[in-house]
Design a protein around this motif. Structure first.
Motif, PDB file in Angstrom:
ATOM      1  N   ASP A 137       0.846  -1.189   0.000  1.00 36.71           N
ATOM      2  CA  ASP A 137       0.000   0.000   0.000  1.00 36.71           C
ATOM      3  C   ASP A 137       0.883   1.240   0.000  1.00 36.71           C
ATOM      4  OD1 ASP A 137      -1.782   2.048   0.559  1.00 36.71           O
ATOM      5  OD2 ASP A 137      -2.812   0.985   2.169  1.00 36.71           O
ATOM      6  N   PRO A 138       0.667   2.186  -0.935  1.00 39.26           N
ATOM      7  CA  PRO A 138       1.436   3.438  -0.910  1.00 39.26           C
ATOM      8  C   PRO A 138       1.290   4.204   0.404  1.00 39.26           C
ATOM      9  CG  PRO A 138       0.333   3.181  -3.017  1.00 39.26           C
ATOM     10  CD  PRO A 138      -0.192   2.080  -2.129  1.00 39.26           C
ATOM     11  N   LYS A 149       5.291   2.700  -4.504  1.00 36.51           N
ATOM     12  CA  LYS A 149       4.630   3.763  -5.247  1.00 36.51           C
ATOM     13  C   LYS A 149       4.024   3.161  -6.506  1.00 36.51           C
ATOM     14  CE  LYS A 149       7.888   7.389  -3.796  1.00 36.51           C
ATOM     15  NZ  LYS A 149       8.890   8.386  -4.276  1.00 36.51           N
ATOM     16  N   THR A 150       2.871   3.624  -6.899  1.00 34.94           N
ATOM     17  CA  THR A 150       2.250   3.155  -8.136  1.00 34.94           C
ATOM     18  C   THR A 150       1.842   4.347  -9.000  1.00 34.94           C
ATOM     19  OG1 THR A 150       0.037   3.088  -7.153  1.00 34.94           O
ATOM     20  CG2 THR A 150       1.356   1.070  -7.020  1.00 34.94           C
ATOM     21  N   CYS A 170      -5.301  -1.581 -19.685  1.00 35.11           N
ATOM     22  CA  CYS A 170      -4.904  -0.854 -18.482  1.00 35.11           C
ATOM     23  C   CYS A 170      -3.507  -1.308 -18.060  1.00 35.11           C
ATOM     24  CB  CYS A 170      -5.906  -1.137 -17.365  1.00 35.11           C
ATOM     25  SG  CYS A 170      -5.512  -0.383 -15.784  1.00 35.11           S
ATOM     26  N   SER A 171      -2.661  -0.370 -17.582  1.00 32.80           N
ATOM     27  CA  SER A 171      -1.327  -0.742 -17.120  1.00 32.80           C
ATOM     28  C   SER A 171      -0.837   0.235 -16.054  1.00 32.80           C
ATOM     29  CB  SER A 171      -0.337  -0.783 -18.290  1.00 32.80           C
ATOM     30  OG  SER A 171      -0.170   0.511 -18.854  1.00 32.80           O
ATOM     31  N   TYR A 172       0.070  -0.268 -15.216  1.00 32.24           N
ATOM     32  CA  TYR A 172       0.660   0.525 -14.130  1.00 32.24           C
ATOM     33  C   TYR A 172       2.170   0.314 -14.087  1.00 32.24           C
ATOM     34  CZ  TYR A 172      -3.845   1.508 -11.842  1.00 32.24           C
ATOM     35  OH  TYR A 172      -5.112   1.955 -11.536  1.00 32.24           O
ATOM     36  N   ILE A 173       2.852   1.253 -13.490  1.00 33.87           N
ATOM     37  CA  ILE A 173       4.244   1.094 -13.106  1.00 33.87           C
ATOM     38  C   ILE A 173       4.300   1.084 -11.575  1.00 33.87           C
ATOM     39  CG2 ILE A 173       6.523   2.193 -13.012  1.00 33.87           C
ATOM     40  CD1 ILE A 173       6.024   3.267 -15.787  1.00 33.87           C
ATOM     41  N   SER A 174       5.012   0.127 -11.015  1.00 33.97           N
ATOM     42  CA  SER A 174       5.195   0.047  -9.568  1.00 33.97           C
ATOM     43  C   SER A 174       6.661   0.265  -9.218  1.00 33.97           C
ATOM     44  CB  SER A 174       4.763  -1.326  -9.031  1.00 33.97           C
ATOM     45  OG  SER A 174       3.407  -1.581  -9.326  1.00 33.97           O
TER      46      SER A 174
END
Length: 229
Positions: free
Chosen positions: A10-11, A23-24, A37-41
């Motif tokens: 969790d951030p 961080k996301t 859909c896409s994310y960087i972690s």
């Protein structure tokens, strides 16, 4: 039944005071212009539920990628209820009553009850946590050759509290269990979710699967227990 024994990353979650957390950033979302859909972690490896391997505090110690499979898959597991308050240590004397069962298992879960502060008092959970005292670290790593790891429902092996006695500060606590002095070690999973386990739970299987990222000393682990109903 199966239970997750890891907290979600969790951030707004926890790490050692002053250390970074996950961080996301969302990169794309499903829309008329984009089909996915896409994310960087960004994931520091000592935040959230994670496993400390010897390399974390021992220069020539094994990293999490060098540990054999028996450190991550367990069929002999025990839940030890050892109630503690903020900034209180777990000592050899707390563990000695469980010597017989500790000699038979490969993983021990230590529940102090401090997890209750994780969602109610960030200062206590992060800055006044319990700790594995050097005497307990020596006892676990020296006396129980079958024991591969322990897990705990508090932030870390050491405590950030200024109330800790001299000689029981975080480097000392980590070094005594991770093999700094003797080479004998027990790994440790910090910041676990143990509150849902029934008292005296019969755990038939336990997995603490790491992220296999080359070069890391330690890693987040996804912890799953099968509990006999």
């Amino acid at each position: 039944m199966f239970l997750f024994l890891s907290h979600p990353l969790d951030p707004d979650g926890y790490a050692w005071p002053g250390e970074p957390v996950v961080k996301t950033k969302q990169c794309t979302d499903v829309s008329e212009d984009c089909p996915f859909c896409s994310y960087i972690s960004e994931l520091p490896n000592h935040c959230g539920t994670h496993m400390d391997a010897p390399r974390h505090f021992v220069k020539d110690g094994l990293s999490i990628n060098e540990l054999p499979m028996e450190y991550f898959c367990h069929t002999e597991v025990v839940l030890l209820d050892i109630p503690k308050g903020p900034a209180e240590g777990i000592y050899k004397e707390d563990l000695e009553p469980f010597a017989d069962v500790l000699s038979k298992v490969s993983f021990a879960l230590i529940r102090t009850g401090l997890e209750k502060y994780r969602d109610t008092d960030q200062n206590i959970y992060q800055n006044e946590g319990a700790y594995i005292a050097p005497s307990a670290g020596d006892y676990l790593s020296e006396e129980f050759p079958n024991l591969k790891g322990i897990g705990m429902d508090f932030l870390a092996i050491g405590s950030a509290s200024s109330k800790c006695p001299e000689g029981e500060l975080p480097p000392d606590c980590h070094r005594h269990i991770l093999g700094y002095y003797t080479g004998k070690f027990v790994t440790a999973v910090e910041d676990m979710h143990l509150s849902e386990l029934p008292k005296g739970a019969k755990i038939t299987r336990f997995f603490n699967a790491p992220l296999l990222i080359k070069g890391l000393d330690s890693s987040q682990v996804v912890c799953i227990a099968e509990v006999e109903e």
